[in-house]
Design a protein around this motif. Structure first.
Motif, PDB file in Angstrom:
ATOM      1  N   ALA A  10      40.968  39.670  46.782  1.00 51.62           N
ATOM      2  CA  ALA A  10      39.759  38.850  46.902  1.00 51.62           C
ATOM      3  C   ALA A  10      38.525  39.730  47.032  1.00 51.62           C
ATOM      4  O   ALA A  10      37.481  39.454  46.425  1.00 51.62           O
ATOM      5  N   ALA A  11      38.628  40.800  47.813  1.00 51.20           N
ATOM      6  CA  ALA A  11      37.490  41.706  47.985  1.00 51.20           C
ATOM      7  C   ALA A  11      37.118  42.377  46.662  1.00 51.20           C
ATOM      8  O   ALA A  11      35.931  42.504  46.336  1.00 51.20           O
ATOM      9  N   ILE A  12      38.114  42.772  45.896  1.00 56.62           N
ATOM     10  CA  ILE A  12      37.856  43.425  44.606  1.00 56.62           C
ATOM     11  C   ILE A  12      37.213  42.470  43.613  1.00 56.62           C
ATOM     12  O   ILE A  12      36.313  42.848  42.861  1.00 56.62           O
ATOM     13  N   THR A  13      37.661  41.222  43.613  1.00 62.90           N
ATOM     14  CA  THR A  13      37.181  40.252  42.617  1.00 62.90           C
ATOM     15  C   THR A  13      35.988  39.432  43.097  1.00 62.90           C
ATOM     16  O   THR A  13      35.486  38.592  42.360  1.00 62.90           O
ATOM     17  N   GLY A  14      35.560  39.648  44.334  1.00 62.20           N
ATOM     18  CA  GLY A  14      34.394  38.929  44.848  1.00 62.20           C
ATOM     19  C   GLY A  14      34.666  37.491  45.244  1.00 62.20           C
ATOM     20  O   GLY A  14      33.752  36.674  45.299  1.00 62.20           O
ATOM     21  N   ARG A  15      35.904  37.172  45.525  1.00 64.44           N
ATOM     22  CA  ARG A  15      36.259  35.819  45.964  1.00 64.44           C
ATOM     23  C   ARG A  15      36.257  35.748  47.486  1.00 64.44           C
ATOM     24  O   ARG A  15      36.477  36.756  48.158  1.00 64.44           O
TER      25      ARG A  15
END
Length: 146
Positions: free
Chosen positions: A97-102
């Motif tokens: 989620a942190a990598i994909t901005g979610r």
């Protein structure tokens, strides 16, 4: 203006996961995906989240954390037990989620499940909230007091 709570529950469930069969013969593990808004998915987890069932949750989370969704909520309020494999899936989901901005949010479970989150240190990195009367209402795109 109607809200997602005005929509019948059956209509809010994703078609592909409307009738998820239990993963265990005794029916002690279930997953369901609800889409309360177009940009939010709530994954309801019920039963034992352990080495035998954690891969199923990981399988559901992966595509949702890589999709156009803005928020993914994992509802642990019906989880009866949690082991290292379940914690690993939650930690990996947080990383993805942190990598994909979610936004990844948890609805907490019973005390024994919450203690494992605290003891593992995951409570310091995961956004987690107590369930409200509707389970996920406050996390599904509305303001939350937590």
């Amino acid at each position: 203006m109607s809200t997602f709570l005005d929509t019948p529950l059956a209509a809010r469930r994703e078609t592909a996961f409307h009738s998820l069969a239990p993963d265990r013969a005794d029916g002690s593990f279930r997953l369901a995906v609800i889409r309360p808004t177009p940009t939010t998915a709530v994954i309801e987890v019920a039963g034992e989240l352990d080495v035998a069932t954690a891969p199923r949750l990981a399988h559901l989370l992966g595509p949702r954390l890589a999709s156009a969704l803005r928020t993914v909520v994992i509802d642990l309020s019906a989880v009866t037990s949690l082991d290292a494999a379940g914690l690993s899936v939650l930690a990996h989901a947080h990383h993805q989620a942190a990598i994909t901005g979610r936004a990844l949010k948890l609805i907490t479970g019973p005390d024994r499940v919450n203690r494992l989150l605290v003891n593992s240190g995951l409570e310091t990195v995961l956004a987690w909230h107590a369930p409200d009367q509707h389970g996920f209402t406050a996390l599904a795109g509305q303001k939350t007091g937590a």
